[in-house]
Design an enzyme around this catalytic site. Sequence first.
Site, short mmCIF file in Angstrom:
data_model
loop_
_atom_site.label_atom_id
_atom_site.label_comp_id
_atom_site.label_asym_id
_atom_site.label_seq_id
_atom_site.Cartn_x
_atom_site.Cartn_y
_atom_site.Cartn_z
N CYS A 1 23.35 9.64 15.61
CA CYS A 1 24.07 8.47 16.09
C CYS A 1 25.56 8.82 16.11
CB CYS A 1 23.78 7.25 15.22
SG CYS A 1 24.27 7.46 13.51
N THR A 2 26.42 7.83 16.25
CA THR A 2 27.85 8.11 16.43
C THR A 2 28.49 8.77 15.21
OG1 THR A 2 27.89 6.15 17.81
CG2 THR A 2 30.02 7.10 17.22
#
Length: 451
Positions: A199-200
Site C-alpha cells: 500500500c502507500t
Amino acid sequence: MQLYNTLSAEERAIMIDDAGKQRLTLSFYAYAQIQNPTQFRNELFLAWNPLEVLGRIYVASEGINAQLSLPADNFYAFKDCIEAYDFMKGIRLNIAVEQDDHSFLKLTVKVRDKIVADGLVDETFDVTNIGIHLKAKEFNELLEDPNTIVVDMRNHYESEIGHFTKAIKPDVDTFRESLPIIEEQLSEHKQDKKLLMYCTGGIRCEKASAYFKHKGFENVYQLEGGIIEYTRQVKAEGLESKFIGKNFVFDHRLGERITDDIVSQCHQCGKPCDVHTNCVNEGCHLLFIQCEECKTAMEGCCSAECVSVIHLPEDEQKAIRRGIKNGNMIFKKGKSDVLTFKNNEETHGVFVAEKSKKAVKKELKVKKIYIGKGTHFFPKPSIGQFLIEENEIKIGDKILIKGSTTGEQEMTIENMFVNEIAAEKAIFGDTCTFKLPFRIRLSDKLYKILD
Ligand SMILES: [Zn+2]
Ligand SMILES: [Zn+2]
C-alpha cells in the site's frame, strides 16, 4: 492557548513563500494504545504548531497516522518531539520523493475512531500477528516467484495511476471492501501461494496481513514502509523499480511520479494521462483524471452539467449546494457515469494488470461514449426524451440506453426530433426525442456505440 488554525490556506501559501525555507514532506504511522486521544491530539498541536508543521494527522485510541510537511531546519526538533513518546521511538519517517513546499497548507489534527478507516469489527484476531516485512530488493525477488500473488491494498483511484507490474487491483472505494473480495478470489490458494501485499506507506498492509493470517493464509508478506519506502530504497540502492506510474498521495499534488510509464487514461477523452483533479464545481468535486485539453475544453469540470453550474451566479450555486455535504466523501466519488473512460462496470472484483502498455491499449478500445440522460417518457406514443450533455448523436447512430430498471437496450436512431423539430443531429444542450420500443426511466443513461 491556540489549539486550532487561524490562517487561511492562501495566507499560509504566502507565508511559506515569504519564509523561503525548504520544506520536507513526510509521513508516518504507529499503532499504540492511547488512553486519551483528545489530550494527545492537543499536545501534538501545541508542540507542532510552533515548528511550522502543516499536514493532516489522524489520532485514535489505536495510534497515529500522519502526513505532513515542515521546514527542513526543524526536522530534528520535530523528531525529538515525537520520540518523547515511547511508542514512536525509532519510528520510520517516510520522506516524500518529490518535495513541494505547498504540499500542505494547514495543520489539521483530528481525533478519530481508527487511524485507518478499515471498518474491521472482527476484533477476535491478533493485529500484532502480522505478515513478513520485505525490503525493496526482497519484494522485487518475490515478485518474480511464480507462486506469488501480488495484491494492491489501495483504492481504485490510487492503483489506477500506478501499481506494481502483475498486481491484482481490487476495484474498491475503501480498504474495508477489498478484504472479503481478495479473500474470496484467493480462497483456493491459502496454502500454496505466497500472498504479497503493498500500500502507500505500509499502514494498511499492517492490518490486512494480520487479517489474512487470521483467515488462514499461510504465506503472507508485506512491503515494509509501502511504496514510499520502496521508492526510496530503489533509488538509494540502484534497483529496478517494478512499481510503474505514479504513487497517489493525499496532498494537493494527488500523485508522485515514480516512473515515466503512464498506465491510466483521461476519463473524458481516453488519451494516456495520469493527472488527477477535482471537478471545479464545488457542489460536485468529483475526483477524476483529466488531460490538459479536456481541462481547457471542460473548464476543469467533470460534465456539461457542472460546466453550466459554475457559470451561475455564486448565490445560485450556493443554493444548489445546500444540503450536499461532500466532506470526506470526495475520494469515494471517483466513479461516475459521466466519465466515459473510467472503467467502472467491467472491472468489479479483481483483474490482473498486464504490462503497462498493453493495459493502456486494451482500455483504449472504446465501446461507447456518454451522450446524456433520459428526462421524460411519453407512454402513449412510446417516445423517450433525452437531454444531450456530452458529444452528439445523429440519425443512423447506434445507441445504448442503460438504467437499473431499463437494463441495457441497444438500437439505431431512425428518426428524431431536436428541440421539437425534426432534425438530423442533436448536440450539447439539446433536448431530443425519438420513438422507442420500450419504456425508459428518468435518468437512464444514453450512450453512442462506437465501432
Ligand atoms: Zn482528455
Ligand atoms: Zn462535476
